[in-house]
Design a protein around this motif. Structure first.
Motif, PDB file in Angstrom:
ATOM      1  N   VAL A   6       0.841  -1.199   0.000  1.00  0.00           N
ATOM      2  CA  VAL A   6       0.000   0.000   0.000  1.00  0.00           C
ATOM      3  C   VAL A   6       0.879   1.253   0.000  1.00  0.00           C
ATOM      4  CG1 VAL A   6      -1.879  -1.148   1.261  1.00  0.00           C
ATOM      5  CG2 VAL A   6      -0.128   0.142   2.532  1.00  0.00           C
ATOM      6  N   PRO A  32      -2.962   0.838  -3.547  1.00  0.00           N
ATOM      7  CA  PRO A  32      -4.084   1.274  -2.715  1.00  0.00           C
ATOM      8  C   PRO A  32      -3.584   2.283  -1.681  1.00  0.00           C
ATOM      9  CG  PRO A  32      -3.974  -1.128  -2.834  1.00  0.00           C
ATOM     10  CD  PRO A  32      -2.705  -0.604  -3.415  1.00  0.00           C
ATOM     11  N   SER A  74     -13.627   3.729   2.626  1.00  0.00           N
ATOM     12  CA  SER A  74     -12.278   3.820   3.158  1.00  0.00           C
ATOM     13  C   SER A  74     -12.346   4.561   4.491  1.00  0.00           C
ATOM     14  CB  SER A  74     -11.361   4.541   2.168  1.00  0.00           C
ATOM     15  OG  SER A  74     -10.020   4.470   2.605  1.00  0.00           O
ATOM     16  N   ARG A 179      -9.448   4.897  -5.540  1.00  0.00           N
ATOM     17  CA  ARG A 179      -8.217   4.118  -5.352  1.00  0.00           C
ATOM     18  C   ARG A 179      -7.759   4.059  -3.901  1.00  0.00           C
ATOM     19  NH1 ARG A 179      -4.674   5.909 -10.751  1.00  0.00           N
ATOM     20  NH2 ARG A 179      -6.300   5.343 -12.258  1.00  0.00           N
ATOM     21  N   TYR A 181      -7.540   2.535  -0.209  1.00  0.00           N
ATOM     22  CA  TYR A 181      -7.574   1.189   0.374  1.00  0.00           C
ATOM     23  C   TYR A 181      -8.931   0.977   1.040  1.00  0.00           C
ATOM     24  CZ  TYR A 181      -5.905  -2.807   3.153  1.00  0.00           C
ATOM     25  OH  TYR A 181      -5.724  -4.043   3.727  1.00  0.00           O
TER      26      TYR A 181
END
Length: 436
Positions: A6, A32, A74, A179, A181
C-alpha cells in the motif's frame, strides 16, 4: 500484516481531499492508498491551553475528511504519538511500499521528516514529498545572480513574472478517489483522550467573499470593518488550496494577491536563512540590542492593559478570539519592541501560543519586520505612534470601544510609558547596539 502493498498519504498542513499534491501522486501510484494523520505529541504536549482552538480546528477538518472517505468505503487512520513511533506501528499494521506527503519547511518538521524517511529506508519503503502549501518555494524565485531575494517588492515582481498558468492548475484528485484502500471505518481519537476539549466557538468560513476581495485594498487597514478574509487558519492547515485561492485573487485584487505572495516570501526566507528558525535575528547585528524585558510590562501588554487603547484592543481581541487584525498586529508588535524594548522573541512566542492562524514563517517574519531585525524590515527609527495609527485607522473608535469598553472610566489604566520618552529611549538603545 496485510500482504497487499500500500501507499500511505501522510496529511499534515493539507487537510483536504481536493487539489492536494501528495494525495494526487499517491492515488496515481497504482497502490491502494491509506490516508494517515498523526496528532504529534511532540507538539501537542507543549500546548498549555487545553482548549486550544487549533487542535479543535484540525479535529473538525479530519471529521469532514472522514465523512467523505467513509462514503468511499475507506477511512482515515488517525493516531496520537511521536511520528517515528507511530510509523513503527504503521509498518507493523500495513505492508507500506511508499509514503507520500507535502513539504513542511519549519525546523522541527525537517528534523521529523528526516527521521521518518530514515526509518522507512530501513524497511525498504520510499518517502516522496511535494510542494503544496505555497505557489513558489525554495529556489524557484531567485535574483538574476542566483541569490535569494531579501526585499519583498522585487521578489513579488519576479514572482509575478515567473508565474505561468500551470503553477495554479489544480491537482485532479477527485478523478481517482476510488483508489483508496478499502477497509472498515477507524475511529478518530477523541479530543478528550488527547487531553484537550472543544471550545465550541465557530471558525471562519473557508470560502472567499468575492466582494470583500474586490474592496480589499481600500478596506484592509481598518480593524472595525470586516475587510479581511480571515482565511489564514485555512491556509495554515490546508483546508483550502493556495492554488485555487491565488487564481481568484489574481482576478479580483492585486493587493490581496500580494498577501499570498508574502506567504511564499517568508517561507523562502526560512528555507534560505534557516537561522531565523532557530531564534536568531535575520540581521545578526540586531542580536546585540540590550532589551529591557520588564516582565510586569510584558504582562500588561499580554493582557491588554498598557493604557494605549489601540494596543489593548488588539491584545484583547487576540486573547478572546485567536485573531488579530493585520494592521493592529503591526501596531502591537512595534509597541512591544520599541516602546517597551521587550525582545521580539517574547512577542513572537505569545502570538505562537494564541493565534488561530499561527504560521511560523509569517509570524517570525512579521515580528522581525516590526522590530527592525528582519529582511525588508521597517528601519529601526520608524516607530509607530499608536495615537496617530488610531486616528488614521480607527478614527471613530469603533474597534477600540468594542474591546476596551471601560476606556472612559477610572478603571482604564494610565499609559504605561510616555510615547515621546519611549521613542527617544528606543532610538538611543538601537543606535548603541548597531554602532558596534
Amino acid at each position: 500484516m496485510p500482504s497487499v502493498p500500500v501507499a500511505i498519504v501522510w496529511f499534515r498542513r493539507d487537510l483536504r481531499l481536493k487539489d492536494n499534491a501528495a494525495l494526487y501522486h499517491a492515488l496515481k501510484s497504482g497502490l491502494p492508498v491509506i490516508p494517515v494523520f498523526i496528532f504529534d505529541s511532540n507538539i501537542l504536549d507543549q500546548l498549555e491551553d487545553k482548549k486550544d482552538r487549533r487542535v479543535e480546528f484540525i479535529y473538525r477538518a479530519l471529521e469532514e475528511m472522514q465523512e467523505r472517505l467513509v462514503s468511499l468505503n475507506s477511512t482515515l487512520d488517525v493516531r496520537y504519538g511521536e511520528p517515528v513511533a507511530v510509523f513503527r506501528e504503521l509498518l507493523k499494521t500495513y505492508h507500506i511500499q511508499q509514503v507520500f506527503t507535502n513539504h513542511d519547511y519549519e525546523s522541527y518538521a525537517l528534523h521529523r521528516d528526516n527521521e521518518v524517511a530514515q526509518l522507512l529506508v530501513e524497511y525498504g519503503a520510499g518517502f516522496q514529498h511535494f510542494k503544496d502549501q505555497v505557489i513558489f518555494e525554495k529556489d524557484e524565485v531567485l535574483k538574476d545572480d542566483g541569490k535569494p531575494y531579501c526585499v519583498f517588492t522585487p521578489y513579488s515582481r519576479k514572482w509575478k513574472a515567473t508565474l505561468q498558468p500551470f503553477y495554479l492548475k489544480a491537482y485532479p484528485t477527485e478523478k481517482y478517489l476510488g483508489r483508496f484502500y478499502q477497509q472498515a471505518t477507524k475511529e478518530i481519537p477523541s479530543l478528550v483522550s488527547m487531553g484537550f476539549e472543544a471550545g465550541g466557538l465557530p471558525f471562519p468560513a473557508k470560502s472567499l467573499n468575492t466582494e470583500l476581495a474586490r474592496k480589499y485594498s481600500v478596506q484592509r487597514d481598518f480593524p472595525a470593518i470586516e475587510g479581511t478574509s480571515k482565511l489564514g487558519v485555512h491556509l495554515r492547515f490546508g483546508t483550502i488550496s493556495i492554488r485555487q485561492l491565488a487564481v481568484k485573487a489574481k482576478d479580483l485584487n492585486e493587493t490581496f494577491l500580494n498577501e499570498l505572495i508574502w506567504r511564499d516570501f517568508y517561507h523562502m526566507i526560512l528555507w534560505h536563512f534557516p537561522h531565523v528558525g532557530l531564534g536568531k535575528a535575520f540581521r545578526p547585528e540586531y542580536d546585540s540590542i540590550r532589551w529591557r524585558n520588564n516582565e510586569m510590562e510584558f504582562e500588561a501588554w499580554c493582557s491588554g492593559k498598557t493604557g494605549y487603547p489601540i494596543v489593548d484592543a488588539g491584545m484583547r481581541e487576540l486573547n478572546a478570539t485567536g485573531f488579530m487584525h493585520n494592521r493592529v498586529r503591526m501596531i502591537v508588535a512595534s509597541f512591544l519592541t520599541k516602546h517597551l524594548l521587550i525582545d521580539w522573541r517574547w512577542g513572537e512566542a505569545y502570538f505562537a501560543a494564541k493565534l488561530l492562524d499561527y504560521d511560523f514563517a509569517a509570524n517570525n517574519g512579521g515580528w522581525q519586520w516590526a522590530s527592525g531585525s528582519g529582511c525588508d524590515a521597517a528601519p529601526y527609527f520608524r516607530i509607530f505612534n499608536p495615537y496617530l495609527q488610531t486616528k488614521k485607522f480607527d478614527p471613530d473608535g469603533r474597534y477600540i470601544k468594542k474591546w476596551v469598553p471601560e476606556l472612559d472610566s477610572f478603571d482604564y489604566p494610565a499609559p504605561i510609558v510616555d510615547h515621546e520618552f519611549a521613542r527617544k529611549r528606543c532610538l538611543e538603545v538601537y543606535a548603541a547596539a548597531l554602532k558596534k
